[in-house]
Design an enzyme around this catalytic site. Structure first.
Site, PDB file in Angstrom:
ATOM      1  N   ASP A  93      32.046 -65.128 -93.068  1.00  0.00           N
ATOM      2  CA  ASP A  93      31.830 -64.918 -91.524  1.00  0.00           C
ATOM      3  C   ASP A  93      30.388 -64.320 -91.272  1.00  0.00           C
ATOM      4  O   ASP A  93      29.632 -63.627 -91.951  1.00  0.00           O
ATOM      5  CB  ASP A  93      32.709 -63.835 -91.210  1.00  0.00           C
TER       6      ASP A  93
ATOM      7  N   GLU B 223      35.082 -67.186 -97.832  1.00  0.00           N
ATOM      8  CA  GLU B 223      35.343 -65.695 -97.926  1.00  0.00           C
ATOM      9  C   GLU B 223      37.013 -65.498 -97.618  1.00  0.00           C
ATOM     10  O   GLU B 223      37.619 -64.784 -98.388  1.00  0.00           O
ATOM     11  CB  GLU B 223      34.830 -65.088 -96.668  1.00  0.00           C
TER      12      GLU B 223
ATOM     13  N   TYR C 287      54.678 -49.487-109.766  1.00  0.00           N
ATOM     14  CA  TYR C 287      56.217 -49.391-109.595  1.00  0.00           C
ATOM     15  C   TYR C 287      57.044 -48.571-110.327  1.00  0.00           C
ATOM     16  O   TYR C 287      58.050 -47.981-110.345  1.00  0.00           O
ATOM     17  CB  TYR C 287      56.884 -51.008-109.428  1.00  0.00           C
TER      18      TYR C 287
END
Length: 388
Positions: free
Chosen positions: A276, A224, A134
Site C-alpha cells: 500500500d 502485502e 493453549y
C-alpha cells in the site's frame, strides 16, 4: 528487461546441505541449565530470583506497540511471530524480578518457555508458539498468558537472554505466509510442498528444514495483503509474469522472510514487492529489505537487500488518477519514524514526502479494470525497471 523476460526457461534446482544442529542445540541447552543453576543459587541464598535480558524498546512514545515494564498489557502488543514494525528503538535491559508484583508472572512465563525449550532441544523435537499458548490456558497458568502475544514476547526475551535466534529454541511460530507458482520445496523428512496447488501453499519453516528447491520462475513478487494475493491468483499472475507469488499477510513472519531470502540468494531470482502507498506498507517493505529491529540480532539470516520496491509509489497516484485520503496522526508518526532511519535514500525521501499529501491502497490502483495489475501495471513497471 526485454520482452522475453516472462518466457519459460529451463528448470532451476538446487540442493541445500542439511545443517547439523547438534552443536547449536547443545550450546543452548547448556545456557538454559546455567541460567537455571543461577536461579537455584539465588533461592538457596534466600534471595528472590530475577533474570534480565536486553530488549529493543520503541523510542517513539506515540507508537501503540511501545513496551513499558509497568504496563503488562503491552506485553501482548505484537504482530504474529513476535515481530514488530521497524520503529526507531533503543537497547534496554529488562529484568523479570520475582520480587516485583508484576514481575512474578513474567518471570514464571520465561521460566516456562525455557523449560519447554530445554525439553524440545534434548528430544530434538519442535512445538508451535500457538500450542504452547493453549497448553498454558488452563486453570493454573492462564494468568500468565492473557493473549498469544505474551508467549511471543516471552520467547523473544528468552532468546535474547540465551543469545540465540528465537527459532533455535524449537518453539516455532505458526506459519501464515503463502507462496504460489511453479515452486517445489523438498523438506528434510522427504515431504514435498508444491506451491502450484490452487490457493497457494503455506510457507513452512525454512531454517534447516529444506533440502532442495525447484522452479522455472523468473522472479519473486511479494504482495502485502492476502486479499491482493488472492486477486492475483484469480488473474493467473504467476503464468503471465512467470513469477512466484508470495504474501506475508501484512508484516511477514520469519518463515516468509527466510523463503524470500532463499529464493533471492540461492536461486538468484529478482524480488519485487508491492505494498500500500501508506506508511505501514512502506514499513512492511522495509522489513523484507532492511530487517526488523525486533530480530536485529538475526537479520543476517532474514534480510534480503535485493528486494525492490515496485509499488505502489506515492508519486504515481496522481498520474494514475487515484483518489487519496489524508494520513492520520498515527500514520504521520509512523512516517516520521521511517524518515529517521539511517538506510533512507533521496529516492525514498522523495516518495515519503509526497505521501504526506495522502495515502492509498493497492486495491485503489487495481480498480481501473479487472486485470489492470496483472496485464498493465506490473509488467510495465518491471520492464521499465521502475522500482526503488
Amino acid at each position: 528487461m526485454d520482452g522475453e523476460q516472462y518466457e519459460r526457461t529451463q528448470e532451476i534446482k538446487i540442493d541445500i546441505p542439511v545443517m547439523d544442529s547438534a552443536d547449536t542445540r547443545a550450546r543452548i541447552i547448556a545456557r538454559i541449565e546455567s541460567v537455571t543453576s543461577s536461579i537455584i543459587q539465588q533461592i538457596c541464598s534466600n534471595q528472590l530470583p530475577s533474570i534480565s535480558c536486553s530488549v529493543l524498546k520503541n523510542s517513539n512514545k506515540t507508537d501503540s506497540q511501545t513496551y513499558s515494564q509497568n504496563d503488562s498489557s503491552n506485553f501482548a502488543s505484537r504482530t504474529p511471530d513476535g515481530e514488530e514494525s521497524d520503529e526507531e528503538r533503543v537497547d534496554r535491559k529488562v529484568v523479570a524480578n520475582f520480587a516485583a508484583s508484576r514481575g512474578k508472572d513474567k518471570f514464571a512465563l520465561m521460566m516456562t518457555v525455557m523449560a519447554t525449550a530445554h525439553r524440545l532441544l534434548i528430544t530434538n523435537t519442535t512445538a508451535t508458539r500457538r500450542s504452547l499458548y493453549y497448553d498454558l490456558k488452563n486453570e493454573e497458568t492462564s494468568n500468565l498468558v492473557l493473549g498469544q502475544g505474551y508467549v511471543d514476547r516471552a520467547v523473544n526475551c528468552v532468546a535474547n537472554l540465551l543469545n540465540c535466534a528465537p527459532w533455535e529454541l524449537n518453539i516455532l511460530a505458526t506459519s501464515k505466509g503463502l507462496a504460489a507458482g511453479d515452486l517445489t520445496l523438498t523438506l528434510i523428512d522427504n515431504r514435498s510442498i508444491d506451491c502450484s496447488v490452487p490457493g497457494g501453499a503455506l510457507i513452512p519453516c525454512i531454517n534447516s528444514n529444506v533440502t532442495s528447491v525447484r522452479t522455472t520462475a523468473k522472479m519473486v513478487l511479494i504482495v502485502e495483503k492476502d486479499a491482493v494475493f488472492q486477486k492475483l491468483l484469480e488473474d493467473d499472475c504467476m503464468s503471465m509474469l512467470n513469477c512466484i507469488l508470495v504474501t506475508g499477510k501484512g508484516y511477514p513472519d520469519v518463515a516468509t522472510r527466510m523463503l524470500v531470502k532463499l529464493l533471492a540468494e540461492k536461486l538468484g531470482l529478482p524480488v519485487y514487492v508491492v505494498v500500500d502507498a501508506d506508511p505501514f506498507g512502506v514499513d512492511i517493505m522495509c522489513v523484507y529489505r532492511f530487517g526488523s529491529s525486533t530480530l536485529s540480532k538475526e537479520n543476517e539470516s532474514l534480510v534480503c537487500p535485493n528486494v525492490r520496491w515496485l509499488g505502489i509509489h506515492p508519486s504515481e497516484l496522481q498520474p494514475l488518477g487515484v483518489n487519496t485520503i489524508p494520513l492520520t496522526e498515527f500514520d504521520l508518526s509512523k512516517l516520521t519514524a521511517i524518515e529517521s532511519r539511517p538506510y533512507m535514500t533521496p529516492r525514498f525521501f522523495k516518495e515519503l514526502e509526497i505521501m504526506r499529501k495522502g495515502k492509498a491502497e493497492i486495491e485503489n490502483v487495481s480498480s481501473f479494470s479487472r486485470k489492470f495489475l496483472t496485464s498493465m501495471y506490473l509488467p510495465c513497471k518491471i520492464k521499465g525497471q521502475d522500482y526503488i
